[in-house]
Motif scaffolding. Structure first.
Motif, PDB file in Angstrom:
ATOM      1  N   VAL A 198      53.420 -17.935 -14.883  1.00  0.00           N
ATOM      2  CA  VAL A 198      54.307 -17.657 -13.701  1.00  0.00           C
ATOM      3  C   VAL A 198      55.295 -18.781 -13.679  1.00  0.00           C
ATOM      4  O   VAL A 198      55.183 -19.918 -13.533  1.00  0.00           O
ATOM      5  CB  VAL A 198      53.547 -17.950 -12.315  1.00  0.00           C
ATOM      6  N   GLU A 199      56.697 -18.081 -13.925  1.00  0.00           N
ATOM      7  CA  GLU A 199      57.906 -18.867 -13.617  1.00  0.00           C
ATOM      8  C   GLU A 199      58.358 -19.252 -12.384  1.00  0.00           C
ATOM      9  O   GLU A 199      58.217 -18.221 -11.469  1.00  0.00           O
ATOM     10  CB  GLU A 199      58.908 -18.312 -14.664  1.00  0.00           C
ATOM     11  N   SER A 200      58.980 -20.409 -12.221  1.00  0.00           N
ATOM     12  CA  SER A 200      59.709 -20.548 -10.721  1.00  0.00           C
ATOM     13  C   SER A 200      60.859 -21.510 -11.000  1.00  0.00           C
ATOM     14  O   SER A 200      60.962 -22.132 -12.021  1.00  0.00           O
ATOM     15  CB  SER A 200      58.508 -21.242  -9.832  1.00  0.00           C
ATOM     16  N   GLY A 201      61.642 -21.521  -9.848  1.00  0.00           N
ATOM     17  CA  GLY A 201      62.706 -22.545 -10.142  1.00  0.00           C
ATOM     18  C   GLY A 201      64.055 -22.069 -10.297  1.00  0.00           C
ATOM     19  O   GLY A 201      65.147 -22.645 -10.225  1.00  0.00           O
ATOM     20  N   GLY A 202      64.019 -20.426 -10.755  1.00  0.00           N
ATOM     21  CA  GLY A 202      65.507 -19.946 -10.886  1.00  0.00           C
ATOM     22  C   GLY A 202      66.255 -20.119  -9.479  1.00  0.00           C
ATOM     23  O   GLY A 202      65.684 -20.113  -8.544  1.00  0.00           O
ATOM     24  N   GLY A 203      67.406 -19.423  -9.482  1.00  0.00           N
ATOM     25  CA  GLY A 203      68.419 -19.491  -8.482  1.00  0.00           C
ATOM     26  C   GLY A 203      69.730 -19.362  -8.755  1.00  0.00           C
ATOM     27  O   GLY A 203      70.101 -18.729  -9.804  1.00  0.00           O
ATOM     28  N   ASP A 224      74.981 -18.505 -19.238  1.00  0.00           N
ATOM     29  CA  ASP A 224      73.518 -19.097 -19.211  1.00  0.00           C
ATOM     30  C   ASP A 224      72.921 -17.987 -18.120  1.00  0.00           C
ATOM     31  O   ASP A 224      71.549 -17.936 -18.068  1.00  0.00           O
ATOM     32  CB  ASP A 224      73.292 -20.617 -18.891  1.00  0.00           C
ATOM     33  N   THR A 225      73.553 -17.173 -17.252  1.00  0.00           N
ATOM     34  CA  THR A 225      73.073 -16.256 -16.586  1.00  0.00           C
ATOM     35  C   THR A 225      72.221 -15.340 -17.116  1.00  0.00           C
ATOM     36  O   THR A 225      72.613 -14.636 -17.936  1.00  0.00           O
ATOM     37  CB  THR A 225      74.395 -15.602 -15.809  1.00  0.00           C
ATOM     38  N   ALA A 226      70.886 -15.230 -16.734  1.00  0.00           N
ATOM     39  CA  ALA A 226      69.954 -14.333 -17.631  1.00  0.00           C
ATOM     40  C   ALA A 226      68.572 -14.468 -16.535  1.00  0.00           C
ATOM     41  O   ALA A 226      68.519 -15.298 -15.918  1.00  0.00           O
ATOM     42  CB  ALA A 226      69.807 -14.731 -18.933  1.00  0.00           C
ATOM     43  N   VAL A 227      67.616 -13.596 -17.061  1.00  0.00           N
ATOM     44  CA  VAL A 227      66.079 -13.710 -16.638  1.00  0.00           C
ATOM     45  C   VAL A 227      65.877 -14.683 -17.620  1.00  0.00           C
ATOM     46  O   VAL A 227      65.694 -14.495 -18.962  1.00  0.00           O
ATOM     47  CB  VAL A 227      65.505 -12.553 -16.575  1.00  0.00           C
ATOM     48  N   TYR A 228      65.122 -15.680 -17.368  1.00  0.00           N
ATOM     49  CA  TYR A 228      64.489 -16.555 -18.052  1.00  0.00           C
ATOM     50  C   TYR A 228      62.895 -16.244 -18.100  1.00  0.00           C
ATOM     51  O   TYR A 228      62.253 -16.225 -17.096  1.00  0.00           O
ATOM     52  CB  TYR A 228      64.527 -18.062 -17.561  1.00  0.00           C
ATOM     53  N   GLY A 234      59.070 -13.625 -15.603  1.00  0.00           N
ATOM     54  CA  GLY A 234      60.556 -14.121 -15.503  1.00  0.00           C
ATOM     55  C   GLY A 234      61.140 -14.320 -14.212  1.00  0.00           C
ATOM     56  O   GLY A 234      60.568 -14.213 -13.075  1.00  0.00           O
ATOM     57  N   THR A 235      62.097 -15.316 -14.393  1.00  0.00           N
ATOM     58  CA  THR A 235      62.884 -15.858 -13.157  1.00  0.00           C
ATOM     59  C   THR A 235      64.499 -15.821 -13.257  1.00  0.00           C
ATOM     60  O   THR A 235      65.019 -16.110 -14.525  1.00  0.00           O
ATOM     61  CB  THR A 235      62.392 -17.386 -12.880  1.00  0.00           C
ATOM     62  N   GLN A 236      64.997 -15.340 -12.261  1.00  0.00           N
ATOM     63  CA  GLN A 236      66.489 -15.223 -12.409  1.00  0.00           C
ATOM     64  C   GLN A 236      67.121 -16.437 -12.467  1.00  0.00           C
ATOM     65  O   GLN A 236      67.159 -17.154 -11.276  1.00  0.00           O
ATOM     66  CB  GLN A 236      67.124 -13.972 -11.544  1.00  0.00           C
ATOM     67  N   VAL A 237      68.172 -16.571 -13.325  1.00  0.00           N
ATOM     68  CA  VAL A 237      69.207 -17.656 -13.088  1.00  0.00           C
ATOM     69  C   VAL A 237      70.572 -17.235 -13.055  1.00  0.00           C
ATOM     70  O   VAL A 237      71.016 -16.593 -14.029  1.00  0.00           O
ATOM     71  CB  VAL A 237      68.917 -18.707 -14.345  1.00  0.00           C
ATOM     72  N   THR A 238      71.309 -17.294 -12.015  1.00  0.00           N
ATOM     73  CA  THR A 238      72.636 -17.170 -11.788  1.00  0.00           C
ATOM     74  C   THR A 238      73.575 -18.082 -11.846  1.00  0.00           C
ATOM     75  O   THR A 238      73.375 -18.970 -10.670  1.00  0.00           O
ATOM     76  CB  THR A 238      72.896 -16.084 -10.523  1.00  0.00           C
TER      77      THR A 238
END
Length: 125
Positions: A4-9, A89-93, A118-122
Motif C-alpha cells: 500500500v503506497e501513500s504520500g502522494g499529492g 515527475d508527474t505520474a502514478v507511482y 499506486g499513488t498520484q504525484v502531481t
C-alpha cells in the motif's frame, strides 16, 4: 499479501514529497523492492530499487541526485524521498516486490511479483 503506497499529492516544482510503501501479510525483509511510475499515456518506467539489505540502490538517470530510496525492514516499509521535483515527475507511482531471492535489484517490471495500487504525484510548474 499486499503493498500500500501513500504520500502522494500535489506539490509545486522544486518541492519535495516522501512516498511510503507498507507491506503486509508477509515479511518483505528478504526481497528487493522498487518504485516505478506511469505518466498518463506513457508506459510504466523504472524509478528506483533497493536490495533486501538496503546496501544496494539503483536509480533511473532522470531522478538520480534528486530521489533517494530507503527501507525499514522492522516496519516492512520502503520509502521514496523525492526532492527538487519537476513537472515531468508527474505520474502514478507504484511500489513493487521481487520475490526472487537471488536477484539484487532489477529495473524490469516483469521481474516484480507484487504491486501496490499506486499513488498520484502531481508537480505543478
Amino acid at each position: 499479501v499486499q503493498l500500500v503506497e501513500s504520500g502522494g499529492g500535489v506539490v509545486q516544482a522544486g518541492g519535495s514529497l516522501r512516498l511510503s510503501c507498507a507491506a503486509s501479510g508477509r515479511t518483505f525483509s528478504s526481497y528487493a523492492m522498487a518504485w516505478f511510475r506511469q505518466a498518463a499515456g506513457k508506459e510504466r518506467e523504472f524509478v528506483a530499487a533497493i536490495s533486501w539489505t538496503g546496501d544496494n540502490t539503483y536509480f533511473a538517470d532522470s531522478v538520480k541526485g534528486r530521489f533517494t530510496v530507503s527501507r525499514d525492514n522492522a516496519k516492512n516499509t520502503v520509502y521514496l524521498q523525492m526532492n527538487s521535483l519537476k513537472a515531468e515527475d508527474t505520474a502514478v507511482y507504484y511500489c513493487a516486490a521481487d520475490f526472487h531471492l537471488g536477484r539484487v535489484v532489477s529495473t524490469t517490471p516483469s521481474d516484480y511479483d507484487l504491486w501496490g495500487q499506486g499513488t498520484q504525484v502531481t508537480v505543478s510548474s
